[in-house]
Write a protein that holds these residues in place. Structure first.
Motif, mmCIF file in Angstrom:
data_model
loop_
_atom_site.group_PDB
_atom_site.id
_atom_site.type_symbol
_atom_site.label_atom_id
_atom_site.label_comp_id
_atom_site.label_asym_id
_atom_site.label_seq_id
_atom_site.Cartn_x
_atom_site.Cartn_y
_atom_site.Cartn_z
ATOM 1 N N ASN A 74 50.035 95.770 -3.139
ATOM 2 C CA ASN A 74 48.735 95.794 -2.751
ATOM 3 C C ASN A 74 48.797 97.251 -2.855
ATOM 4 O O ASN A 74 49.213 98.129 -2.435
ATOM 5 C CB ASN A 74 48.448 95.341 -1.080
ATOM 6 C CG ASN A 74 47.315 95.060 -1.328
ATOM 7 O OD1 ASN A 74 46.775 96.076 -0.837
ATOM 8 N ND2 ASN A 74 46.689 93.845 -0.777
ATOM 9 N N LEU A 75 47.904 97.815 -3.559
ATOM 10 C CA LEU A 75 47.355 99.017 -4.110
ATOM 11 C C LEU A 75 46.723 99.575 -2.803
ATOM 12 O O LEU A 75 47.011 100.936 -2.631
ATOM 13 C CB LEU A 75 46.973 99.130 -5.114
ATOM 14 C CG LEU A 75 47.689 99.141 -6.362
ATOM 15 C CD1 LEU A 75 46.313 98.594 -7.392
ATOM 16 C CD2 LEU A 75 47.834 99.787 -7.251
ATOM 17 N N GLU A 76 45.508 99.059 -2.597
ATOM 18 C CA GLU A 76 44.784 99.355 -0.883
ATOM 19 C C GLU A 76 45.859 99.611 -0.697
ATOM 20 O O GLU A 76 45.591 100.503 0.181
ATOM 21 C CB GLU A 76 44.019 98.544 -0.990
ATOM 22 C CG GLU A 76 42.956 98.923 0.366
ATOM 23 C CD GLU A 76 41.387 98.782 0.877
ATOM 24 O OE1 GLU A 76 40.674 99.143 1.285
ATOM 25 O OE2 GLU A 76 42.253 96.885 -0.024
ATOM 26 N N THR A 77 46.944 98.864 0.195
ATOM 27 C CA THR A 77 47.524 99.207 1.567
ATOM 28 C C THR A 77 48.821 100.265 1.170
ATOM 29 O O THR A 77 49.133 101.066 2.549
ATOM 30 C CB THR A 77 48.919 97.937 1.473
ATOM 31 O OG1 THR A 77 47.862 96.618 1.835
ATOM 32 C CG2 THR A 77 49.945 98.695 2.745
ATOM 33 N N ILE A 78 49.042 100.850 -0.200
ATOM 34 C CA ILE A 78 49.713 101.573 -0.405
ATOM 35 C C ILE A 78 49.045 102.918 -0.368
ATOM 36 O O ILE A 78 50.008 104.059 0.572
ATOM 37 C CB ILE A 78 50.599 101.101 -1.650
ATOM 38 C CG1 ILE A 78 51.547 100.653 -1.866
ATOM 39 C CG2 ILE A 78 51.528 103.339 -2.523
ATOM 40 C CD1 ILE A 78 52.811 100.409 -1.064
ATOM 41 N N LYS A 98 36.482 108.462 -1.214
ATOM 42 C CA LYS A 98 36.345 106.605 -1.405
ATOM 43 C C LYS A 98 37.715 105.986 -2.603
ATOM 44 O O LYS A 98 37.576 106.688 -2.782
ATOM 45 C CB LYS A 98 35.142 106.873 -1.731
ATOM 46 C CG LYS A 98 33.743 107.236 -0.898
ATOM 47 C CD LYS A 98 32.644 107.531 -1.571
ATOM 48 C CE LYS A 98 31.461 107.619 -1.044
ATOM 49 N NZ LYS A 98 30.056 108.029 -1.472
ATOM 50 N N SER A 99 37.026 104.215 -1.903
ATOM 51 C CA SER A 99 38.349 103.623 -2.952
ATOM 52 C C SER A 99 38.203 102.019 -3.028
ATOM 53 O O SER A 99 36.901 101.689 -2.221
ATOM 54 C CB SER A 99 40.043 103.690 -2.857
ATOM 55 O OG SER A 99 40.124 103.135 -1.045
ATOM 56 N N ASP A 100 38.211 102.129 -4.431
ATOM 57 C CA ASP A 100 37.668 100.803 -4.751
ATOM 58 C C ASP A 100 38.368 100.135 -5.694
ATOM 59 O O ASP A 100 38.847 100.592 -6.454
ATOM 60 C CB ASP A 100 35.953 100.405 -4.870
ATOM 61 C CG ASP A 100 36.178 99.403 -5.716
ATOM 62 O OD1 ASP A 100 36.261 98.305 -5.419
ATOM 63 O OD2 ASP A 100 34.515 99.057 -6.285
#
Length: 216
Positions: A74-78, A98-100
């Motif tokens: 999972n990209l967001e988790t990492i 900021k991330s999306d």
């Protein structure tokens, strides 16, 4: 050749470790005078640089010989895990991130490679931030022409692409005029990405920030 480099780096690391242990032992018994201090500090610096160089060399050759254990990540988790490693630094400089990951949240990848990508890019953004305005980082994923992309942007000092584009990913080369950067991080990053069939692109302008696009 890669296996040879791995063997050499492994064996030399053993000698470098012995050198450091010898220096540590000598430090406990040596006479404390200016001339000895100067000589000892010089040897210690050489030993530290040797150990650092061999460690980086080992990282590079390991990319090519170790089994790449690809799994669903999972990209967001990492990314959030990596941000935690820089929490204090980011707070101290009033940085905003900021991330999306809406367009692409999960990929099949080597977890350690993905973590290194984020760590290197965050670290670079902090190191090469502008002193005229707070650091701003924007991270997003997208899919373009069926290609999975990760885009990492900051508002840092930027790079003069006309003069320094050829040095961004070279080993022991750096765009950092201060000499503090060893030119290893982005070299390793690019090799990791390419070893899995991907690519890295850079867009940058002086005083306008830098954008890295990772093609998975």
């Amino acid at each position: 050749m890669v296996h040879f480099a791995h063997i050499v780096s492994h064996n030399l690391r053993s000698h470098a470790s012995n050198l450091q242990l010898t220096l540590d032992a000598f430090n406990d018994i040596r006479d404390k005078d200016q001339q000895t201090d100067t000589f000892f500090n010089y040897l210690s610096e050489i030993s530290n640089n040797l150990s650092s160089t061999l460690e980086h060399l080992n990282q590079v050759v390991t990319i090519n010989i170790e089994e790449k254990k690809v799994q669903q990540v999972n990209l967001e988790t990492i990314f959030k895990e990596c941000l935690l490693e820089f929490k204090e630094e980011l707070l101290a400089i009033d940085a905003k991130v900021k991330s999306d990951f809406t367009d692409l949240s999960v990929i099949n990848y080597v977890p350690s490679f993905l973590k290194n990508i984020f760590i290197q890019l965050i670290s670079n953004s902090i190191k090469f931030r502008s002193r005229k305005e707070p650091l701003r980082i924007k991270v997003r994923t997208k899919v373009k022409n069926k290609r999975k992309l990760l885009v990492f942007k900051d508002n840092g000092v930027g790079i003069d692409m006309n003069k320094q584009a050829d040095y961004i990913f070279k080993m022991f080369e750096s765009t950092d005029a201060s000499g503090e950067s060893q030119g290893i991080g982005l070299f390793v990053l690019k090799n990791q990405v390419e070893s899995l069939g991907g690519d890295v692109m850079v867009k940058s302008k002086l005083n306008k920030g830098t954008s890295f696009t990772i093609k998975f």
